[in-house]
Design an enzyme around this catalytic site. Structure first.
Site, PDB file in Angstrom:
ATOM      1  CD  GLU A  53      -5.083 -11.958  -7.237  1.00  0.00           C
ATOM      2  OE1 GLU A  53      -4.636 -12.398  -6.172  1.00  0.00           O
ATOM      3  OE2 GLU A  53      -5.953 -12.532  -7.899  1.00  0.00           O
ATOM      4  CE  LYS A  69      -4.598  12.372   2.667  1.00  0.00           C
ATOM      5  NZ  LYS A  69      -5.820  11.760   3.130  1.00  0.00           N
ATOM      6  CG  ASP A 117      -1.846  -1.225   1.236  1.00  0.00           C
ATOM      7  OD1 ASP A 117      -2.299  -1.617   0.147  1.00  0.00           O
ATOM      8  OD2 ASP A 117      -2.095  -1.798   2.312  1.00  0.00           O
TER       9      ASP A 117
HETATM   10  N1  SAM Z   1       1.018  -8.603  -2.607  1.00  0.00           N
HETATM   11  C1  SAM Z   1      -0.256  -8.689  -3.280  1.00  0.00           C
HETATM   12  C2  SAM Z   1      -0.102  -8.415  -4.755  1.00  0.00           C
HETATM   13  O1  SAM Z   1       0.959  -7.930  -5.160  1.00  0.00           O
HETATM   14  O2  SAM Z   1      -1.027  -8.744  -5.521  1.00  0.00           O
HETATM   15  C3  SAM Z   1      -1.299  -7.766  -2.613  1.00  0.00           C
HETATM   16  C4  SAM Z   1      -1.027  -6.293  -2.707  1.00  0.00           C
HETATM   17  S1  SAM Z   1      -2.200  -5.319  -1.744  1.00  0.00           S
HETATM   18  C5  SAM Z   1      -2.101  -3.750  -2.456  1.00  0.00           C
HETATM   19  C6  SAM Z   1      -1.306  -5.073  -0.222  1.00  0.00           C
HETATM   20  C7  SAM Z   1      -1.709  -6.043   0.885  1.00  0.00           C
HETATM   21  O3  SAM Z   1      -0.854  -5.843   1.996  1.00  0.00           O
HETATM   22  C8  SAM Z   1      -3.124  -5.842   1.391  1.00  0.00           C
HETATM   23  O4  SAM Z   1      -3.826  -7.068   1.318  1.00  0.00           O
HETATM   24  C9  SAM Z   1      -2.937  -5.378   2.830  1.00  0.00           C
HETATM   25  O5  SAM Z   1      -3.973  -5.818   3.686  1.00  0.00           O
HETATM   26  C10 SAM Z   1      -1.599  -5.986   3.182  1.00  0.00           C
HETATM   27  N2  SAM Z   1      -0.885  -5.238   4.227  1.00  0.00           N
HETATM   28  C11 SAM Z   1      -0.648  -3.911   4.232  1.00  0.00           C
HETATM   29  N3  SAM Z   1       0.023  -3.553   5.345  1.00  0.00           N
HETATM   30  C12 SAM Z   1       0.212  -4.700   6.060  1.00  0.00           C
HETATM   31  C13 SAM Z   1       0.828  -4.973   7.304  1.00  0.00           C
HETATM   32  N4  SAM Z   1       1.371  -3.998   8.055  1.00  0.00           N
HETATM   33  N5  SAM Z   1       0.867  -6.249   7.734  1.00  0.00           N
HETATM   34  C14 SAM Z   1       0.303  -7.246   6.983  1.00  0.00           C
HETATM   35  N6  SAM Z   1      -0.313  -7.042   5.811  1.00  0.00           N
HETATM   36  C15 SAM Z   1      -0.360  -5.783   5.342  1.00  0.00           C
END
Ligand code: SAM
Length: 211
Positions: free
Chosen positions: A192, A121, A117
């Site tokens: 994905e 900001k 993510d």
């Molecule tokens: N890695 C996958 C892909 O490339 O298709 C998913 C990308 S998605 C944008 C990012 C994922 O990271 C989300 O499912 C979110 O819930 C998870 N995530 C974000 N911050 C996290 C954290 N601190 N600990 C565990 N999971 C986290």
């Protein structure tokens, strides 16, 4: 990725044989969980788990753990996992901040961060998974010689990471802003998000970091 709350997700995760329940009990002995001495690689923020499940299929000589904090997202991965016969992959439903409570120093051989993510900001910069604070978290669990591999299509997050990672005392061993047309793509397994964004024509960035 934040899916709507799915009723029953927590219960399904609590009962799943693919999720490590009480993971703190395995601290320092995750190899017992897999029943072998193979290196352990983790993906932090694995989403629906396409990447890590394909990695597990392609690399039976390694062990994999997918980390995802949202139960509604992890549930999707579990549905896919149930269709596969794989001895070398488990999942954790935790926040990445908890990694040092779950893995002993040096227990993890590689960490994958894929399409994390962006938290655009400035005031949310600490939440980015490549922030100096998170690099300190990875430092606590990664083996000597271990690496962090990061992919994204977000140019701003990539530029930030090229600065924040060295700021945390790490080296950038290699990087590209166009992975799919670079020798670094050898053996690349698409996530994905990577499939979705490269289909839209976005170049994919990748870096490999070590201490
Ligand atoms: N890695 C996958 C892909 O490339 O298709 C998913 C990308 S998605 C944008 C990012 C994922 O990271 C989300 O499912 C979110 O819930 C998870 N995530 C974000 N911050 C996290 C954290 N601190 N600990 C565990 N999971 C986290």
């Amino acid at each position: 990725m934040r899916l709507r709350h799915i009723p029953g997700a927590e219960e399904a995760i609590a009962e799943s044989p693919y999720v490590v329940q009480e993971p703190r009990q395995y601290r320092g002995r995750f190899r017992d969980l897999f029943g072998n001495e193979n290196p352990i690689r983790i993906e932090v923020g694995m989403g629906k788990g396409r990447f890590i499940m394909e990695m597990a299929q392609t690399h039976p000589e390694m062990n994999f753990i997918g980390v995802e904090r949202y139960s509604s997202v992890l549930l999707r991965a579990l549905q896919k996992r149930a269709e596969l016969d794989l001895p070398n992959i488990f999942f954790l439903c935790i926040d990445a901040k908890e990694l040092p409570e779950i893995f002993a120093p040096g227990e993890v051989e590689r960490i994958y961060l894929n399409f994390s993510d962006p938290w655009p900001k400035d005031r949310h910069a600490k939440r980015r998974l490549t922030s100096p604070d998170f690099m300190k978290v990875y430092d606590q669990v990664l083996a000597a010689g271990g690496k962090v591999e990061f992919k994204t299509d977000n140019q701003d997050l990539f530029s930030y990471s090229l600065e924040s990672i060295p700021e945390a005392g790490w080296k950038i061993e290699a990087s590209t802003r166009d992975l799919h047309h670079d020798p670094m793509a050898e053996g690349n397994v698409m996530t994905e998000y990577e499939m979705k964004f490269s289909a839209l024509g976005n170049p994919i960035c990748k870096l490999i970091a070590s201490r």
